[in-house]
Design a protein around this motif. Structure first.
Motif, PDB file in Angstrom:
ATOM      1  N   TYR A   1       1.222  -1.431  -0.117  1.00 32.93           N
ATOM      2  CA  TYR A   1      -0.245   0.425   0.109  1.00 32.93           C
ATOM      3  C   TYR A   1       1.181   0.901   0.216  1.00 32.93           C
ATOM      4  CZ  TYR A   1      -3.473  -3.605   1.718  1.00 32.93           C
ATOM      5  OH  TYR A   1      -4.484  -4.627   1.886  1.00 32.93           O
ATOM      6  N   GLU A   2       1.915   1.421   0.972  1.00 29.08           N
ATOM      7  CA  GLU A   2       3.332   2.250   0.779  1.00 29.08           C
ATOM      8  C   GLU A   2       3.435   2.316  -0.347  1.00 29.08           C
ATOM      9  OE1 GLU A   2       6.480   4.336   3.516  1.00 29.08           O
ATOM     10  OE2 GLU A   2       5.830   2.187   3.340  1.00 29.08           O
ATOM     11  N   ILE A   3       4.111   1.491  -1.035  1.00 28.65           N
ATOM     12  CA  ILE A   3       4.612   1.931  -2.683  1.00 28.65           C
ATOM     13  C   ILE A   3       3.621   2.532  -3.475  1.00 28.65           C
ATOM     14  CG2 ILE A   3       5.659   0.251  -4.352  1.00 28.65           C
ATOM     15  CD1 ILE A   3       6.255  -1.931  -2.739  1.00 28.65           C
ATOM     16  N   ILE A   4       1.773   1.502  -3.495  1.00 31.17           N
ATOM     17  CA  ILE A   4       1.126   1.913  -4.987  1.00 31.17           C
ATOM     18  C   ILE A   4       0.334   3.114  -3.869  1.00 31.17           C
ATOM     19  CG2 ILE A   4       1.009   0.158  -5.132  1.00 31.17           C
ATOM     20  CD1 ILE A   4      -2.068  -0.130  -4.171  1.00 31.17           C
ATOM     21  N   GLU A   5       0.420   3.970  -2.636  1.00 33.18           N
ATOM     22  CA  GLU A   5      -0.177   4.829  -2.696  1.00 33.18           C
ATOM     23  C   GLU A   5       0.382   6.204  -3.901  1.00 33.18           C
ATOM     24  OE1 GLU A   5      -1.286   8.062   1.762  1.00 33.18           O
ATOM     25  OE2 GLU A   5       0.013   6.669   1.498  1.00 33.18           O
ATOM     26  N   GLY A   6      -0.735   6.801  -4.175  1.00 34.89           N
ATOM     27  CA  GLY A   6      -0.674   8.354  -4.946  1.00 34.89           C
ATOM     28  C   GLY A   6      -0.185   7.650  -6.303  1.00 34.89           C
ATOM     29  N   LYS A   7      -0.146   6.043  -6.737  1.00 38.73           N
ATOM     30  CA  LYS A   7       0.045   6.066  -7.374  1.00 38.73           C
ATOM     31  C   LYS A   7      -0.953   4.968  -8.626  1.00 38.73           C
ATOM     32  CE  LYS A   7       5.864   4.976  -7.351  1.00 38.73           C
ATOM     33  NZ  LYS A   7       6.244   3.808  -7.700  1.00 38.73           N
ATOM     34  N   LEU A   8      -0.668   3.846  -7.813  1.00 33.44           N
ATOM     35  CA  LEU A   8      -2.086   3.294  -8.189  1.00 33.44           C
ATOM     36  C   LEU A   8      -3.390   2.792  -7.705  1.00 33.44           C
ATOM     37  CD1 LEU A   8       0.728   0.400  -9.459  1.00 33.44           C
ATOM     38  CD2 LEU A   8      -1.525   1.901 -11.463  1.00 33.44           C
ATOM     39  N   PRO A   9      -4.277   2.553  -8.294  1.00 31.85           N
ATOM     40  CA  PRO A   9      -6.107   2.270  -7.369  1.00 31.85           C
ATOM     41  C   PRO A   9      -6.075   0.643  -6.735  1.00 31.85           C
ATOM     42  CG  PRO A   9      -6.403   2.570  -9.444  1.00 31.85           C
ATOM     43  CD  PRO A   9      -5.007   3.134  -9.126  1.00 31.85           C
ATOM     44  N   ILE A  10      -6.536   0.363  -6.055  1.00 35.75           N
ATOM     45  CA  ILE A  10      -5.886  -1.094  -5.907  1.00 35.75           C
ATOM     46  C   ILE A  10      -7.783  -1.611  -5.749  1.00 35.75           C
ATOM     47  CG2 ILE A  10      -5.881  -0.176  -3.157  1.00 35.75           C
ATOM     48  CD1 ILE A  10      -3.810  -2.881  -3.466  1.00 35.75           C
ATOM     49  N   VAL A  11      -7.937  -2.835  -5.952  1.00 36.69           N
ATOM     50  CA  VAL A  11      -9.816  -3.409  -5.420  1.00 36.69           C
ATOM     51  C   VAL A  11      -8.864  -4.358  -4.579  1.00 36.69           C
ATOM     52  CG1 VAL A  11     -11.226  -4.710  -6.512  1.00 36.69           C
ATOM     53  CG2 VAL A  11     -10.166  -3.104  -7.670  1.00 36.69           C
ATOM     54  N   ILE A  12      -9.603  -4.588  -3.646  1.00 37.60           N
ATOM     55  CA  ILE A  12      -9.587  -5.370  -2.250  1.00 37.60           C
ATOM     56  C   ILE A  12     -10.724  -6.372  -1.796  1.00 37.60           C
ATOM     57  CG2 ILE A  12      -8.196  -5.869   0.049  1.00 37.60           C
ATOM     58  CD1 ILE A  12      -7.154  -2.726  -0.102  1.00 37.60           C
ATOM     59  N   HIS A  13     -10.301  -7.888  -2.086  1.00 38.06           N
ATOM     60  CA  HIS A  13     -11.998  -8.195  -1.448  1.00 38.06           C
ATOM     61  C   HIS A  13     -11.824  -8.171  -0.153  1.00 38.06           C
ATOM     62  CE1 HIS A  13     -14.880 -11.511  -0.989  1.00 38.06           C
ATOM     63  NE2 HIS A  13     -13.544 -11.740  -0.412  1.00 38.06           N
ATOM     64  N   SER A  14     -12.965  -7.731  -0.227  1.00 45.39           N
ATOM     65  CA  SER A  14     -13.794  -7.053   1.432  1.00 45.39           C
ATOM     66  C   SER A  14     -14.626  -8.092   2.099  1.00 45.39           C
ATOM     67  CB  SER A  14     -14.083  -5.961   1.494  1.00 45.39           C
ATOM     68  OG  SER A  14     -12.179  -5.063   1.514  1.00 45.39           O
ATOM     69  N   GLY A  15     -14.064  -9.137   3.481  1.00 47.54           N
ATOM     70  CA  GLY A  15     -15.258  -9.857   3.289  1.00 47.54           C
ATOM     71  C   GLY A  15     -15.509 -10.879   3.544  1.00 47.54           C
ATOM     72  N   ASP A  16     -16.042 -11.902   4.341  1.00 49.55           N
ATOM     73  CA  ASP A  16     -16.199 -13.291   4.283  1.00 49.55           C
ATOM     74  C   ASP A  16     -16.669 -14.158   6.001  1.00 49.55           C
ATOM     75  OD1 ASP A  16     -16.494 -16.349   3.796  1.00 49.55           O
ATOM     76  OD2 ASP A  16     -15.493 -15.372   2.368  1.00 49.55           O
TER      77      ASP A  16
END
Length: 274
Positions: free
Chosen positions: A134-149
């Motif tokens: 997250y630190e690497i991509i912050e400000g560079k790329l968005p991220i899709v995170i599967h959330s919840g189960d």
């Protein structure tokens, strides 16, 4: 519903190479205990949506081992190059040795974001190794995170809350209304932080069949139509059927413009046009 004057973006679709598609699709079906709707190849996705209003797809796959990361990223990048309908997202694995180098390589390949799945990758969403990502991509790329189960704690939205607090500029799609299978919990945990930030999005994939159109519409309005994106979770579900359900759920034309188009543009940080 006829919507031929604007792009329609499926913000959550998985694709696999033909030689492993059947194995990958079967594994996902077994993981969730569902009968998968489609073969999972790029060609099958485009064929089944060719006569529909869906014009673009955010496509990705998930690496269940570190060694698979470069191969998957090469495949997604090639498919996005061949098919202008595709907006390709890279994958990452928490055990990958040089995350920053691979992120930079993926950007050079034209990939536009990142996808991870803590449950199938068996890692806590707020694991220190993913915090490095997250630190690497912050400000560079968005991220899709599967959330919840309901079966696992890896992707619990409380963990995502810690991520959002640590990385205030990270652009996130908390997939499946922020908490798959426990959708209202996602709202209870994340809504306040998401409303404060303005760069937390959610796709509603893998929810319509469980919530029904009325509750899906109500939950979308609770979150706000400026942060929810249409998504099918192909090949688990048929994108055309999912879009028909979603677009006929009682949203206004202006709301659908955001839900099926402009929010995806805001998420990836660039225009999406025909």
């Amino acid at each position: 519903m006829e919507r031929l004057t604007m792009p329609v973006v499926d913000a959550h679709a998985h694709i696999y190479p033909e030689k492993i598609a059947a194995k990958a699709v079967n594994a996902i079906g077994n993981f969730y205990g569902v009968t998968m709707a489609a073969p999972g190849t790029a060609e099958a996705l485009l064929e089944c949506t060719s006569c529909s209003d869906i014009t673009h797809f955010i496509v990705h796959s998930v690496a269940t081992s570190a060694k698979a990361v470069p191969t998957i990223n090469n495949f997604i990048a090639e498919q996005a190059r061949i098919h202008p309908e595709f907006i390709g997202f890279m994958t990452m694995h928490h055990e990958f040795n040089n995350m920053e180098a691979e992120v930079n390589r993926a950007i050079e390949l034209g990939l536009r974001g990142v996808k991870i799945h803590p449950d199938t990758q068996m890692v806590n969403m707020d694991d220190p190794r993913l915090m490095q990502l997250y630190e690497i991509i912050e400000g560079k790329l968005p991220i899709v995170i599967h959330s919840g189960d309901y079966r696992y704690d890896y992707s619990n939205p409380h963990r995502l809350l810690r991520v959002l607090e640590a990385f205030p500029d990270l652009v996130v799609d908390a997939a499946h209304f922020g908490c798959w299978s426990q959708y209202e919990i996602g709202y209870d945990v994340l809504h306040t932080k998401a409303a404060q930030r303005g760069n937390v999005f959610l796709d509603e994939s893998s929810s319509l069949g469980f919530l029904g159109p009325r509750r899906a519409r109500e939950l979308t309005h609770m979150w706000g139509c400026d942060c929810i994106m249409f998504g099918s979770d192909y090949p688990m579900w048929d994108p055309v059927a999912e879009y028909e359900q979603f677009s006929s759920a009682g949203f206004t034309e202006r709301e659908l413009d955001d839900l099926c188009w402009h929010n995806a543009e805001r998420f990836i940080g660039s225009p999406i046009g025909r």
